[in-house]
Design an enzyme around this catalytic site. Structure first.
Site, PDB file in Angstrom:
ATOM      1  N   THR B  14       0.825  -1.209   0.000  1.00  0.00           N
ATOM      2  CA  THR B  14       0.000   0.000   0.000  1.00  0.00           C
ATOM      3  C   THR B  14       0.860   1.260   0.000  1.00  0.00           C
ATOM      4  O   THR B  14       0.707   2.128  -0.859  1.00  0.00           O
ATOM      5  CB  THR B  14      -0.889   0.015   1.267  1.00  0.00           C
ATOM      6  N   VAL B  15       1.771   1.369   0.967  1.00  0.00           N
ATOM      7  CA  VAL B  15       2.557   2.599   1.079  1.00  0.00           C
ATOM      8  C   VAL B  15       3.591   2.685  -0.045  1.00  0.00           C
ATOM      9  O   VAL B  15       3.773   3.740  -0.659  1.00  0.00           O
ATOM     10  CB  VAL B  15       3.243   2.692   2.460  1.00  0.00           C
ATOM     11  N   VAL B  34      14.233  19.957  -4.267  1.00  0.00           N
ATOM     12  CA  VAL B  34      15.544  19.423  -3.864  1.00  0.00           C
ATOM     13  C   VAL B  34      16.663  19.773  -4.844  1.00  0.00           C
ATOM     14  O   VAL B  34      17.840  19.578  -4.544  1.00  0.00           O
ATOM     15  CB  VAL B  34      15.518  17.891  -3.641  1.00  0.00           C
ATOM     16  N   LYS B 106       6.360   1.609  12.136  1.00  0.00           N
ATOM     17  CA  LYS B 106       6.182   1.992  13.549  1.00  0.00           C
ATOM     18  C   LYS B 106       6.576   0.881  14.498  1.00  0.00           C
ATOM     19  O   LYS B 106       7.106   1.130  15.576  1.00  0.00           O
ATOM     20  CB  LYS B 106       4.749   2.410  13.819  1.00  0.00           C
ATOM     21  N   GLY B 135       0.204   8.753   9.894  1.00  0.00           N
ATOM     22  CA  GLY B 135       0.098   8.759   8.428  1.00  0.00           C
ATOM     23  C   GLY B 135       0.591  10.054   7.822  1.00  0.00           C
ATOM     24  O   GLY B 135       1.759  10.424   7.973  1.00  0.00           O
ATOM     25  N   ASP B 202      -1.164  -1.222  18.261  1.00  0.00           N
ATOM     26  CA  ASP B 202      -0.683  -0.301  17.230  1.00  0.00           C
ATOM     27  C   ASP B 202      -0.565   1.128  17.800  1.00  0.00           C
ATOM     28  O   ASP B 202       0.446   1.802  17.607  1.00  0.00           O
ATOM     29  CB  ASP B 202      -1.673  -0.330  16.054  1.00  0.00           C
ATOM     30  N   LYS B 206       2.869   3.782  18.521  1.00  0.00           N
ATOM     31  CA  LYS B 206       2.957   5.189  18.103  1.00  0.00           C
ATOM     32  C   LYS B 206       3.154   6.102  19.306  1.00  0.00           C
ATOM     33  O   LYS B 206       3.896   7.082  19.234  1.00  0.00           O
ATOM     34  CB  LYS B 206       1.700   5.563  17.323  1.00  0.00           C
ATOM     35  N   GLY B 303      -3.444   5.001   4.825  1.00  0.00           N
ATOM     36  CA  GLY B 303      -3.778   5.128   3.404  1.00  0.00           C
ATOM     37  C   GLY B 303      -2.521   5.276   2.572  1.00  0.00           C
ATOM     38  O   GLY B 303      -1.505   5.791   3.035  1.00  0.00           O
TER      39      GLY B 303
END
Lengths: 433, 433
Positions: B14-15, B34, B106, B135, B202, B206, B303
């Site tokens: 996903t990421v 950059v 994480k 996120g 989870d 964090k 997401g």
């Protein structure tokens, strides 16, 4: 390298006192963060003999700017005197003598930011201004670092605490504009002359700064359309509530097809929108990006210590850069010249209220007109008035171009059944989760 | 210096897909930020032949990690495979070969962050992990740069979107926990095995990361107390609403007298608290500082593209550091060893619900007991039950030490008039504006 960094402070008012306090009280934390001592060496004040709330030795004070601007031991100038011309001269002088500058001066940055940043780059010094927008909220870093990889589309901000306080009192307690303003003045949230706040000028300056960073363009203050809150009526706020809206003074910066619009105006926000629950003197900036979706940064938009935390975040950044030897190299120049949208290219939803002759077929004349113009309605509220033969109608349109809406307003006023168009406002945040 | 930067991507889930998309679609913006081209050179996947939603040439894919970790042309490794051991090995290897690392992991940072950061510092490479918390919300930069000059006292976070979605459905629509979880699974907000989310693990990871940065301490994952939402009853949510509270899974990290407490638990939040209006899958982190006061950072907590924006913010930071020659020099090590508070040193307000014999004097036995222990009540709700001779009592205490409250609970259970202590929860945000 010296084992300390010397700061020259221009101004010892609300924010300046906060900066001195933070440096005094958080010295250990600061040293841990930057690896050296952080000293305030000299402070420019108008009157060195004035009694002050803050504990600071008389020897630190001077009324001669050159004691700071010409002192080779001073590495960094923090400008918190406000105003335009004097601050600008000092800043230019500081930059030219190779001193880094941190400022909280939104007026100056809104008006002369681009040229000052260029001067800083040429002289290889840092010029940072986090405190100029949103007080203690780290929104400028949020845009230029946190959300840097995204293509931002829209920034909406409650960036003036005074007006947000007044609107909260009007909205929640039914106070009149005048009463709420008076209360704000008593609490120190509004100045004796509240013009810059209530007419939206303060917010406009902040929106120009935000739009530049968000869209990498050279938006100027003149590009920002401004309307204040001094003419708002409680009646409209009341109708707004019935329709599910909260009235806020909202700055909107929006980018579509590489064209921008930047404006500040009283706006009906859907109560489900994240900005709608921002109350009293608090500020918040809502940022919408192509990839990230919806984000919001919330916090105190003013005040001595909150604003000082933003100033000191910049001071820390300058000192870190000093120790890495990279001052004057971290700012990215704007990528685009800003091109403003025309009214045909600006879209929105609108609320408007009108008085209509209370006769058969009157309302259908309105719907007919809007139908012709291709404008459809999302919400309608109709109330009989106790003023003879009039009905009061409130309509919220679906999304429509500004040009189209303005044409509709003009034609409305020409309709014999329409006695008056009382008010109209932009509507935002429908469909928010 | 090369005219481009080469990225090796570990993982294309996903990421990872979001990262590839952002680099493809925002290439011009990235180059402007950059000053050089940003290329994805190789991507580690388990199966190079698998069909993928994303358009990426077969030649970019490899199933051999050494194609990335041993490639001298790769400057920067983006780790988005997740999990612990494999990711850790790859990361160590990358760091040891002088590659910078950006990760969204994480679990790994919560467990092994300090040692990985040390390894990075020793090898003069950057290791950034903005995407590991919240996120797309740039909260880690907010803490380590924006609020760096303040002394932070408390961080409260809604840092798990799955549980926030479930709680929103329970709270607003009266859905059962099971129904809301099922809906979350259908929408892809919850995994087939939801344990890590619903049991608070989870969120705990964090919170450990947030506490480290906020307080400059070496909090470990074991220091975090965890309680999930799987046992929540709608009845308590309903009573909470009556008392002006919204139930949220809240991570709390708090510092007093240089001692910390870090916990995750279902918590009743005053509806006026900024976190209370954070709904559905959204995340928000509320930060309270000595100087800044109250701030909040809001946005999508998960997401593909939102999380990718955080990864790419780190990538931009790494490349900017590369061009300035300051990699591995921008991270500040923790200042304190963390010392945990004892139950006597932990204070809070508590909601509890009990069943009481419906007889004369029963309630006064409760008040007597609490009076003896010096605990006073802020709110009381009493409802007759249709279960014979029982009354249901809901009490919210004023602020009390955890030890004191636990003692009260024990003694309550010993009172003959108390038939059952059904539930109790922490209460936060009373007095919020």
């Amino acid at each position: 390298m010296k084992s300390y960094v010397s700061i020259g402070l221009l101004g010892l008012g609300t924010v300046g006192s906060g900066v001195v306090q933070l440096i005094q009280n958080h010295q250990e934390e600061l040293q841990h963060q930057v690896g050296c001592e952080v000293r305030v060496k000299s402070i420019l004040v108008r009157n060195t003999d004035k009694e002050r709330d803050i504990q600071i030795g008389q020897t630190f004070l001077t009324s001669n700017p050159d004691d700071i601007l010409q002192d080779p031991d001073i590495d960094l100038v923090v400008e918190v005197i406000g105003g335009i011309e004097e601050a600008r001269e000092h800043m230019i002088k500081a930059i030219q003598s190779g001193k880094h500058v941190v400022t909280a001066n939104k007026d100056l940055i809104a008006l002369h930011g681009p040229e000052l940043l260029e001067a800083a780059a040429q002289n290889q010094v840092d010029l940072f201004y986090e405190a100029s927008v949103g007080g203690g909220i780290p929104i400028l870093r949020g845009l230029s670092e946190g959300l840097v990889s995204d293509r931002l589309k829209k920034v909406m901000g409650i960036v003036n605490g005074t007006t947000n306080y007044i609107l909260t009192k009007m909205d929640e307690e039914g106070q009149s504009y005048e009463a709420a303003l008076k209360k704000a003045q008593e609490l120190g949230f509004a100045e004796a002359d509240p013009t810059a706040d209530v007419e939206g000028l303060d917010a406009a300056r902040k929106m120009a700064i935000l739009a530049r960073l968000a869209f990498s363009t050279n938006v100027s203050l003149d590009d920002v359309e401004v309307e204040g809150i001094s003419n708002l009526s409680l009646q409209d706020l009341h109708y707004g509530q019935k329709l599910g809206y909260t009235m806020k003074l909202i700055g909107i910066a929006q980018l579509d097809d590489q064209k921008v619009e930047v404006s500040v105006q009283p706006t009906f926000l859907a109560t489900s929108h994240p900005l709608a629950s921002v109350k009293n003197e608090y500020n918040a900036i809502y940022v919408k990006g192509e990839a990230v979706g919806e984000t919001m940064f919330y916090g105190p938009g003013a005040g001595s210590l909150p604003t000082a935390t933003a100033v000191m975040a910049d001071v820390v950044a300058v000192i870190r850069n000093m120790r890495l030897g990279v001052n004057g190299k971290t700012v990215v120049a704007p990528r685009f010249k800003s091109v403003l949208k025309s009214p045909q290219e600006r879209y929105g939803q609108f609320y408007f209220r009108l008085h209509l002759a209370d006769e058969v077929g009157a309302f259908s004349k309105i719907t007919g007109l809007f139908n012709e113009l291709g404008i459809s309605f999302e919400k309608i509220l109709q109330t009989p008035l106790n003023k003879g033969e009039l009905a009061e109608i409130i309509i919220v349109t679906h999304t429509v171009s500004l040009e189209n809406f303005q044409e509709a307003l003009m034609k409305l006023r020409d309709l014999p059944v329409v006695k008056d168009v009382i008010s109209y406002y932009r509507v935002e945040g429908n469909g928010a989760k």
